[in-house]
Design a protein around this motif. Structure first.
Motif, short mmCIF file in Angstrom:
data_model
loop_
_atom_site.label_atom_id
_atom_site.label_comp_id
_atom_site.label_asym_id
_atom_site.label_seq_id
_atom_site.Cartn_x
_atom_site.Cartn_y
_atom_site.Cartn_z
N LEU A 49 0.80 -1.15 0.20
CA LEU A 49 0.44 -0.20 0.52
C LEU A 49 1.45 0.62 0.07
O LEU A 49 1.09 2.41 -0.66
CB LEU A 49 -0.87 0.28 1.18
CG LEU A 49 -2.61 -1.33 1.28
CD1 LEU A 49 -2.72 -0.85 2.63
CD2 LEU A 49 -3.14 -0.59 0.11
N LYS A 50 2.14 1.48 0.73
CA LYS A 50 3.09 2.50 0.10
C LYS A 50 3.77 2.57 -0.54
O LYS A 50 3.94 3.90 -1.25
CB LYS A 50 4.31 2.34 1.56
CG LYS A 50 3.71 1.62 2.55
CD LYS A 50 4.43 1.63 3.49
CE LYS A 50 5.70 2.72 3.62
NZ LYS A 50 7.48 2.28 4.19
N VAL A 54 2.75 6.20 -3.40
CA VAL A 54 4.16 7.20 -3.59
C VAL A 54 4.46 6.03 -4.53
O VAL A 54 5.45 4.67 -4.67
CB VAL A 54 5.40 6.99 -2.23
CG1 VAL A 54 5.95 8.16 -2.71
CG2 VAL A 54 4.35 7.24 -0.81
N PRO A 55 3.97 5.63 -6.13
CA PRO A 55 4.13 5.48 -6.76
C PRO A 55 6.13 5.35 -6.95
O PRO A 55 6.37 4.53 -8.19
CB PRO A 55 3.44 5.14 -7.44
CG PRO A 55 3.00 6.84 -7.54
CD PRO A 55 2.54 7.33 -6.23
N THR A 62 12.09 -0.59 -11.69
CA THR A 62 12.04 -0.75 -13.68
C THR A 62 12.50 0.08 -14.14
O THR A 62 13.61 -0.41 -14.72
CB THR A 62 10.63 0.65 -13.56
OG1 THR A 62 10.57 1.42 -12.81
CG2 THR A 62 8.73 -0.57 -12.80
N ALA A 63 12.74 1.96 -13.97
CA ALA A 63 14.10 2.64 -14.33
C ALA A 63 15.49 2.26 -14.18
O ALA A 63 16.33 1.85 -15.64
CB ALA A 63 13.41 3.75 -14.28
N PHE A 64 16.04 1.95 -13.08
CA PHE A 64 17.10 2.07 -12.95
C PHE A 64 17.92 0.22 -13.59
O PHE A 64 18.75 0.73 -13.95
CB PHE A 64 17.00 1.24 -11.20
CG PHE A 64 18.82 1.42 -10.91
CD1 PHE A 64 19.41 2.15 -11.09
CD2 PHE A 64 18.70 0.10 -10.54
CE1 PHE A 64 20.75 1.53 -10.65
CE2 PHE A 64 19.91 -0.41 -9.73
CZ PHE A 64 21.21 -0.16 -10.25
#
Length: 283
Positions: A49-50, A54-55, A62-64
């Protein structure tokens, strides 16, 4: 007017006897106490849920990973293997291991932040299995490791990675990586409880992770290294894990490397698990 109001309030607040109050409190059966699995899964869902609220926390899974695959493949592929397509066959399993093991440190950061906010004080007062709070963090992060693996494998397939082990080998490699990362996260959970600020947790984590990941067989084979460096690389737990994942995806099923990886995972839990719980109980 005031006299009438007081009379009405007095009529509404009828006296309550001890017997009627007790009957009200025990009118229904007390709900069963949650077990260790239920509380651990609840705290794991809290970690998810956190991310929902805070997506931006998904950038590291993903990006890293995408950045690492693209950068190292096209930067070193021609020099080390003759072409990026040839190099990615060796590199991708290692980069997968590197990316997932590096994001394990965020478990310690999350624990440290909750301690600073005082959330853990409320958790410790609950009548639940004490380690479930920490186990929940680790379970939530295990899903993040799976997400990072899916992202990297998808990018690798687009770039030309072809695992000879097929779906079975890929799933075996990812499962082994998640098991190892779950155990490895206990190290950073300990630092999250031990150190006072999240910046210090990140600093210590990076100081340990960089030598472990870069001084391994992730990028090149140990045979090309000096003898004194090979001694460290060959006994590095990240090397064992990288070799095991690479072998599984290649379809060779290296029993020795798999055993070493599971052995390291068991050692991390056996050593850092009790230390972490001792710090948690004394915090």
């Amino acid at each position: 007017m005031s006299t009438a109001t007081q009379t009405t309030e007095a009529a509404d607040l009828a006296p309550v006897s001890t017997e009627s109050l007790a009957a009200l409190l025990v009118a229904t059966e007390r709900p069963p106490r949650p077990n260790a699995i239920q509380t651990s899964l609840t705290f794991g869902w809290r970690a998810m849920l956190k991310i929902k609220h805070v997506p931006e926390q998904l950038f590291d899974v993903t990006a890293f990973p995408i950045m690492l695959v693209l950068m190292y493949t096209y930067l070193f592929g021609g020099a080390l293997a003759g072409s990026p397509r040839e190099y990615i066959q060796y590199l991708l399993p290692g980069i997968l291991v590197m990316s997932v093991t590096m994001i394990t440190m965020y478990t310690g950061l999350a624990v440290n932040i909750d301690i600073e906010k005082g959330v853990f004080d409320r958790f410790r007062s609950l009548p639940i299995w004490r380690p479930s709070t920490l186990v929940g963090y680790l379970l939530g992060d295990a899903l993040r490791y799976a997400m990072a693996s899916v992202v990297m494998l998808s990018v690798g397939l687009i770039m030309g990675f072809r695992p000879d082990g097929g779906v079975q080998g890929v799933l075996g490699g990812v499962l082994l990586l998640i098991i190892f990362s779950f155990a490895f996260s206990w190290v950073w959970t300990m630092f999250g409880l031990l150190l006072r600020t999240e910046k210090s947790v990140m600093g210590v984590s990076m100081m340990i992770l960089f030598p472990l990941t870069f001084l391994s067989d992730i990028f090149v084979r140990p045979e090309t290294m000096p003898g004194w460096l090979q001694a460290f690389v060959n006994n590095n737990p990240i090397t064992h894990l990288s070799s095991a994942v690479r072998g599984l995806m290649d379809g060779s099923w290296p029993a020795a490397e798999i055993a070493w990886s599971l052995g390291w995972a068991g050692l991390f839990v056996a050593v850092f698990g009790p230390v972490t719980m001792r710090l948690y109980n004394r915090k």
